[in-house]
Design an enzyme around this catalytic site. Structure first.
Site, PDB file in Angstrom:
ATOM      1  N   ASP A  46       0.868  -1.284  -0.285  1.00 18.44           N
ATOM      2  CA  ASP A  46       0.048  -0.025   0.128  1.00 18.44           C
ATOM      3  C   ASP A  46       0.846   1.306   0.213  1.00 18.44           C
ATOM      4  O   ASP A  46       0.216   2.406   0.017  1.00 18.44           O
ATOM      5  CB  ASP A  46      -1.152  -0.133   1.161  1.00 18.44           C
ATOM      6  CG  ASP A  46      -0.387   0.049   2.401  1.00 18.44           C
ATOM      7  OD1 ASP A  46       0.879  -0.057   2.495  1.00 18.44           O
ATOM      8  OD2 ASP A  46      -1.065  -0.001   3.427  1.00 18.44           O
ATOM      9  N   SER A  47       2.331   1.193   0.030  1.00 13.54           N
ATOM     10  CA  SER A  47       3.056   2.348  -0.295  1.00 13.54           C
ATOM     11  C   SER A  47       2.967   2.742  -1.710  1.00 13.54           C
ATOM     12  O   SER A  47       3.002   3.858  -2.076  1.00 13.54           O
ATOM     13  CB  SER A  47       4.589   1.839  -0.100  1.00 13.54           C
ATOM     14  OG  SER A  47       4.804   0.594  -1.037  1.00 13.54           O
ATOM     15  N   ASP A  85      -1.310  -6.379  -0.217  1.00 10.49           N
ATOM     16  CA  ASP A  85      -1.419  -5.582   0.987  1.00 10.49           C
ATOM     17  C   ASP A  85      -2.976  -5.294   1.251  1.00 10.49           C
ATOM     18  O   ASP A  85      -3.551  -4.913   0.503  1.00 10.49           O
ATOM     19  CB  ASP A  85      -0.978  -4.216   1.122  1.00 10.49           C
ATOM     20  CG  ASP A  85       0.320  -3.843   1.938  1.00 10.49           C
ATOM     21  OD1 ASP A  85       0.796  -5.143   2.909  1.00 10.49           O
ATOM     22  OD2 ASP A  85       1.349  -3.295   2.062  1.00 10.49           O
ATOM     23  N   LYS A 115      -0.930  -9.353   2.952  1.00 11.35           N
ATOM     24  CA  LYS A 115      -0.097  -8.649   4.271  1.00 11.35           C
ATOM     25  C   LYS A 115      -1.009  -7.924   5.023  1.00 11.35           C
ATOM     26  O   LYS A 115      -1.862  -6.937   4.457  1.00 11.35           O
ATOM     27  CB  LYS A 115       1.253  -8.107   3.592  1.00 11.35           C
ATOM     28  CG  LYS A 115       1.946  -7.428   4.725  1.00 11.35           C
ATOM     29  CD  LYS A 115       3.355  -7.083   4.429  1.00 11.35           C
ATOM     30  CE  LYS A 115       3.208  -5.745   3.769  1.00 11.35           C
ATOM     31  NZ  LYS A 115       2.738  -4.530   4.671  1.00 11.35           N
ATOM     32  N   GLU A 117      -0.847  -5.254   8.870  1.00 12.12           N
ATOM     33  CA  GLU A 117       0.003  -4.535   9.723  1.00 12.12           C
ATOM     34  C   GLU A 117      -0.658  -4.988  11.390  1.00 12.12           C
ATOM     35  O   GLU A 117      -1.937  -4.976  11.338  1.00 12.12           O
ATOM     36  CB  GLU A 117       0.124  -3.034   9.630  1.00 12.12           C
ATOM     37  CG  GLU A 117       0.812  -2.932   8.373  1.00 12.12           C
ATOM     38  CD  GLU A 117       0.660  -1.420   8.017  1.00 12.12           C
ATOM     39  OE1 GLU A 117       0.586  -0.645   9.044  1.00 12.12           O
ATOM     40  OE2 GLU A 117       1.308  -1.109   6.900  1.00 12.12           O
ATOM     41  N   GLU A 184       9.895  -3.781  10.214  1.00 10.68           N
ATOM     42  CA  GLU A 184      10.197  -2.664   9.519  1.00 10.68           C
ATOM     43  C   GLU A 184      10.680  -1.601  10.653  1.00 10.68           C
ATOM     44  O   GLU A 184      10.113  -1.487  11.812  1.00 10.68           O
ATOM     45  CB  GLU A 184       9.010  -1.879   8.749  1.00 10.68           C
ATOM     46  CG  GLU A 184       9.412  -0.426   8.396  1.00 10.68           C
ATOM     47  CD  GLU A 184       8.371  -0.066   7.577  1.00 10.68           C
ATOM     48  OE1 GLU A 184       7.364  -0.857   6.987  1.00 10.68           O
ATOM     49  OE2 GLU A 184       8.450   1.159   6.755  1.00 10.68           O
TER      50      GLU A 184
HETATM   51  O1  KIV Z   1       3.348  -1.081   1.607  1.00 10.01           O
HETATM   52  C1  KIV Z   1       4.825  -1.438   1.557  1.00 10.01           C
HETATM   53  O2  KIV Z   1       5.607  -1.169   0.516  1.00 10.01           O
HETATM   54  C2  KIV Z   1       5.171  -2.346   2.642  1.00 10.01           C
HETATM   55  C3  KIV Z   1       6.623  -2.443   2.781  1.00 10.01           C
HETATM   56  C4  KIV Z   1       7.360  -1.058   2.730  1.00 10.01           C
HETATM   57  C5  KIV Z   1       6.944  -3.170   3.541  1.00 10.01           C
HETATM   58  O3  KIV Z   1       4.626  -2.460   3.557  1.00 10.01           O
END
Ligand code: KIV
Length: 267
Positions: A46-47, A85, A115, A117, A184
């Site tokens: 989600d970056s 994510d 993924k 968090e 992280e």
């Molecule tokens: O969203 C993302 O790219 C991430 C990585 C930085 C681990 O969670």
């Protein structure tokens, strides 16, 4: 057709001591390039919210946006394991919602794992998603979706109490059935202790060399993001400069009439 990596391959790599290479991707061309280069895992992070869509953080990212990015990455890859994510507020409300949204990333997006968090407080959610046969990668330490609670993007686990909590988070997500965990921005000694204590692979980002794998954001390593670049990023190319030169050259050619020529037009 190449054989697609699976979560079992990741587990075996940890056992053999072979490091796992991970990069983020949000679109088809980048996925193709990194897949062809032999990347083990692609994270549709989600970056994307920051480096692709230009938001200040990841909080505004929607599930629909993640589905769009995930489908493009899956189409561009043959051999990498694709992890997508779950964005902010798509898994925190309740378990049915978390299962439904994780399921959409797999069924509609084509991802192989999701993924999310959070550590101990997310253990029940992780278990519930794993119970419907969706592999989950956990993410602890600096969790960007908690930016407001953390008061910014800061290294986590420097104090003893915080470090103990991170170790407890790591154990909780492993016990809940996570297939891997992203660590992280935590001190490298803590990351080493976590990596040695867990049987699942740890994927570090700003967590030092002892993790079982490493992940970085593709825009950061290629110099495509002129915003803030964290200390843990290593830059491997400066493609912003190459792109910028190409665009300037094109504009000059159009203005001066040097493009198109006969070569680029039809009789
Ligand atoms: O969203 C993302 O790219 C991430 C990585 C930085 C681990 O969670």
């Amino acid at each position: 057709m190449k054989k697609r990596r699976t979560i079992l391959d990741m587990a075996e790599m940890k056992q053999r001591g072979e490091k796992i290479s991970v990069l983020t991707a949000y679109d088809y061309p980048f996925a193709r390039l990194m897949d062809a280069a032999g990347i083990d895992m692609i994270l549709v992070g989600d970056s994307a919210g920051s480096v692709f869509s230009g938001y200040d953080n990841t909080l505004p990212v929607t599930l629909e946006e993640m589905l769009y990015h995930t489908r493009a990455v899956v189409r561009g890859s043959e051999q990498a394991l694709i992890v997508a994510d779950l964005p902010f507020m798509t898994y925190q409300i309740d378990i049915p919602d978390a299962r439904r949204n994780a399921g959409r990333l797999i069924k509609e997006g084509g991802a192989h794992a999701v993924k999310l968090e959070g550590g101990e407080p997310m253990a029940e959610t992780i278990r519930a998603i794993v119970d419907i046969d969706i592999p989950v990668v956990a993410h602890i330490g600096l969790t960007p979706q908690s930016v407001h609670r953390m008061g910014g993007f800061r290294v986590q686990g420097r104090e003893e109490e915080q470090a103990r909590k991170i170790m407890a988070d790591a154990r909780a997500v492993e016990a809940a059935g996570a297939c891997a965990v992203v660590l992280e921005a935590i001190p490298r000694d803590l990351a080493r202790q976590v990596s040695e204590s867990l049987t699942i692979p740890t994927i570090g980002i700003g967590a030092g060399p002892a993790c079982d794998g490493q992940v970085l954001v593709i825009h950061d390593i290629l110099g495509l993001c002129d915003k803030y670049s964290p200390k843990f990023v290593k830059r491997y190319a400066d493609i912003a400069d190459t792109i910028s030169k190409g665009i300037h050259h094109y504009i000059e050619d159009v203005k001066s009439g040097q493009f198109p020529t006969a070569e680029h037009s039809f009789k």
